[in-house]
Write a protein that holds these residues in place. Structure first.
Motif, PDB file in Angstrom:
ATOM      1  N   LEU A  16       0.830  -1.203   0.000  1.00  0.00           N
ATOM      2  CA  LEU A  16       0.000   0.000   0.000  1.00  0.00           C
ATOM      3  C   LEU A  16       0.872   1.264   0.000  1.00  0.00           C
ATOM      4  CD1 LEU A  16      -2.892   1.080   0.102  1.00  0.00           C
ATOM      5  CD2 LEU A  16      -2.725   0.999   2.607  1.00  0.00           C
ATOM      6  N   ALA A  17       1.902   1.285   0.829  1.00  0.00           N
ATOM      7  CA  ALA A  17       2.808   2.442   0.879  1.00  0.00           C
ATOM      8  C   ALA A  17       3.465   2.661  -0.480  1.00  0.00           C
ATOM      9  CB  ALA A  17       3.873   2.242   1.958  1.00  0.00           C
ATOM     10  N   PHE A  18       3.942   1.573  -1.096  1.00  0.00           N
ATOM     11  CA  PHE A  18       4.596   1.690  -2.395  1.00  0.00           C
ATOM     12  C   PHE A  18       3.606   2.112  -3.478  1.00  0.00           C
ATOM     13  CE2 PHE A  18       6.656   0.015  -6.262  1.00  0.00           C
ATOM     14  CZ  PHE A  18       7.824   0.766  -6.198  1.00  0.00           C
ATOM     15  N   PHE A  19       2.377   1.625  -3.407  1.00  0.00           N
ATOM     16  CA  PHE A  19       1.326   2.036  -4.347  1.00  0.00           C
ATOM     17  C   PHE A  19       1.087   3.539  -4.251  1.00  0.00           C
ATOM     18  CE2 PHE A  19      -3.155   3.188  -4.816  1.00  0.00           C
ATOM     19  CZ  PHE A  19      -3.340   2.916  -6.160  1.00  0.00           C
ATOM     20  N   PHE A  20       0.954   4.041  -3.018  1.00  0.00           N
ATOM     21  CA  PHE A  20       0.749   5.477  -2.835  1.00  0.00           C
ATOM     22  C   PHE A  20       1.921   6.264  -3.414  1.00  0.00           C
ATOM     23  CE2 PHE A  20      -2.124   4.558   0.989  1.00  0.00           C
ATOM     24  CZ  PHE A  20      -3.282   4.798   0.265  1.00  0.00           C
ATOM     25  N   TYR A  21       3.142   5.776  -3.185  1.00  0.00           N
ATOM     26  CA  TYR A  21       4.322   6.456  -3.736  1.00  0.00           C
ATOM     27  C   TYR A  21       4.255   6.476  -5.262  1.00  0.00           C
ATOM     28  CZ  TYR A  21       8.945   6.975  -5.662  1.00  0.00           C
ATOM     29  OH  TYR A  21      10.001   7.371  -6.457  1.00  0.00           O
ATOM     30  N   GLN A  22       3.983   5.329  -5.855  1.00  0.00           N
ATOM     31  CA  GLN A  22       3.950   5.243  -7.318  1.00  0.00           C
ATOM     32  C   GLN A  22       2.877   6.120  -7.941  1.00  0.00           C
ATOM     33  OE1 GLN A  22       3.808   0.934  -8.090  1.00  0.00           O
ATOM     34  NE2 GLN A  22       5.777   1.244  -9.109  1.00  0.00           N
ATOM     35  N   THR A  23       1.783   6.339  -7.241  1.00  0.00           N
ATOM     36  CA  THR A  23       0.703   7.157  -7.786  1.00  0.00           C
ATOM     37  C   THR A  23       0.855   8.635  -7.436  1.00  0.00           C
ATOM     38  OG1 THR A  23      -0.723   6.700  -5.874  1.00  0.00           O
ATOM     39  CG2 THR A  23      -0.932   5.237  -7.790  1.00  0.00           C
ATOM     40  N   GLY A  24       1.960   8.974  -6.767  1.00  0.00           N
ATOM     41  CA  GLY A  24       2.213  10.374  -6.439  1.00  0.00           C
ATOM     42  C   GLY A  24       1.477  10.865  -5.206  1.00  0.00           C
ATOM     43  N   SER A  25       0.902   9.954  -4.453  1.00  0.00           N
ATOM     44  CA  SER A  25       0.206  10.312  -3.205  1.00  0.00           C
ATOM     45  C   SER A  25       1.212  10.220  -2.054  1.00  0.00           C
ATOM     46  CB  SER A  25      -0.972   9.372  -2.964  1.00  0.00           C
ATOM     47  OG  SER A  25      -1.886   9.452  -4.016  1.00  0.00           O
ATOM     48  N   TYR A  26       2.172  11.156  -2.073  1.00  0.00           N
ATOM     49  CA  TYR A  26       3.307  11.069  -1.152  1.00  0.00           C
ATOM     50  C   TYR A  26       2.897  11.199   0.312  1.00  0.00           C
ATOM     51  CZ  TYR A  26       5.623  11.700  -5.597  1.00  0.00           C
ATOM     52  OH  TYR A  26       6.011  11.570  -6.892  1.00  0.00           O
ATOM     53  N   ASP A  27       1.925  12.039   0.605  1.00  0.00           N
ATOM     54  CA  ASP A  27       1.484  12.174   1.995  1.00  0.00           C
ATOM     55  C   ASP A  27       0.909  10.852   2.509  1.00  0.00           C
ATOM     56  OD1 ASP A  27       2.270  14.843   2.088  1.00  0.00           O
ATOM     57  OD2 ASP A  27       0.274  15.595   1.582  1.00  0.00           O
ATOM     58  N   VAL A  83      12.797   8.573   0.007  1.00  0.00           N
ATOM     59  CA  VAL A  83      12.408   8.733  -1.400  1.00  0.00           C
ATOM     60  C   VAL A  83      11.175   9.632  -1.511  1.00  0.00           C
ATOM     61  CG1 VAL A  83      11.515   7.493  -3.418  1.00  0.00           C
ATOM     62  CG2 VAL A  83      13.462   6.576  -2.152  1.00  0.00           C
ATOM     63  N   CYS A  84      10.199   9.426  -0.640  1.00  0.00           N
ATOM     64  CA  CYS A  84       8.984  10.260  -0.657  1.00  0.00           C
ATOM     65  C   CYS A  84       9.299  11.716  -0.335  1.00  0.00           C
ATOM     66  CB  CYS A  84       7.949   9.721   0.327  1.00  0.00           C
ATOM     67  SG  CYS A  84       7.154   8.202  -0.191  1.00  0.00           S
ATOM     68  N   GLU A  85      10.135  11.938   0.657  1.00  0.00           N
ATOM     69  CA  GLU A  85      10.492  13.322   1.011  1.00  0.00           C
ATOM     70  C   GLU A  85      11.254  13.988  -0.127  1.00  0.00           C
ATOM     71  OE1 GLU A  85       9.145  14.946   3.252  1.00  0.00           O
ATOM     72  OE2 GLU A  85       8.661  13.608   4.891  1.00  0.00           O
ATOM     73  N   SER A  86      12.084  13.230  -0.818  1.00  0.00           N
ATOM     74  CA  SER A  86      12.786  13.786  -1.973  1.00  0.00           C
ATOM     75  C   SER A  86      11.794  14.128  -3.088  1.00  0.00           C
ATOM     76  CB  SER A  86      13.832  12.800  -2.484  1.00  0.00           C
ATOM     77  OG  SER A  86      14.539  13.339  -3.572  1.00  0.00           O
ATOM     78  N   ALA A  87      10.839  13.246  -3.315  1.00  0.00           N
ATOM     79  CA  ALA A  87       9.828  13.497  -4.350  1.00  0.00           C
ATOM     80  C   ALA A  87       8.997  14.736  -4.015  1.00  0.00           C
ATOM     81  CB  ALA A  87       8.922  12.277  -4.506  1.00  0.00           C
ATOM     82  N   ARG A  88       8.783  14.984  -2.727  1.00  0.00           N
ATOM     83  CA  ARG A  88       8.049  16.177  -2.280  1.00  0.00           C
ATOM     84  C   ARG A  88       8.943  17.414  -2.275  1.00  0.00           C
ATOM     85  NH1 ARG A  88       5.948  15.157   3.386  1.00  0.00           N
ATOM     86  NH2 ARG A  88       4.777  17.048   3.048  1.00  0.00           N
ATOM     87  N   GLU A  89      10.212  17.229  -2.636  1.00  0.00           N
ATOM     88  CA  GLU A  89      11.208  18.301  -2.649  1.00  0.00           C
ATOM     89  C   GLU A  89      11.423  18.888  -1.259  1.00  0.00           C
ATOM     90  OE1 GLU A  89      10.243  21.049  -5.806  1.00  0.00           O
ATOM     91  OE2 GLU A  89      10.458  19.489  -7.325  1.00  0.00           O
TER      92      GLU A  89
END
Length: 109
Positions: free
Chosen positions: A14-25, A50-56
């Motif tokens: 689920l966490a990885f799915f959210f990351y892949q779909t851009g739902s970083y929060d 990785v998520c924090e980096s994607a959120r800049e």
């Protein structure tokens, strides 16, 4: 509360799915749940970075990557997170540190 191995894997998926779909929060919330259950979960810590980096959120990336030795057991993960640290250093105008890190990694000649 303890989750079964199957439930833990479902939470990771689920966490990885959210990351892949851009739902970083949402991904971060799922990862923090994993870390609450197992604070030493290197996979979850890595996905958080990785998520924090994607959120800049480069300040958070730098804080989370202060000690990359905990990822030394997985060479690919260690290298990827080191590159994310170098990117965060670059984005926060710490160019000499970013360059030195990349040179240590063999990424610059």
């Amino acid at each position: 509360m303890e989750l079964t191995p199957h439930e833990l894997m479902s939470l990771r998926i689920l966490a990885f799915f959210f990351y892949q779909t851009g739902s970083y929060d949402s991904a971060i919330r799922a990862v923090k749940s994993l870390l609450a259950l197992d604070p030493k979960d290197a996979w979850a810590k890595g996905l958080l970075i990785v998520c924090e980096s994607a959120r800049e959120n480069y300040a958070k990336v730098l804080a989370l990557t202060e000690d990359l030795d905990e990822f030394a057991g997985n060479v690919q993960q260690h290298q990827a997170l080191t590159y994310l640290r170098a990117l965060a250093l670059q984005k926060t105008d710490r160019h000499p540190e970013a360059r030195a890190l990349m040179e240590r990694m063999g990424g610059l000649k």
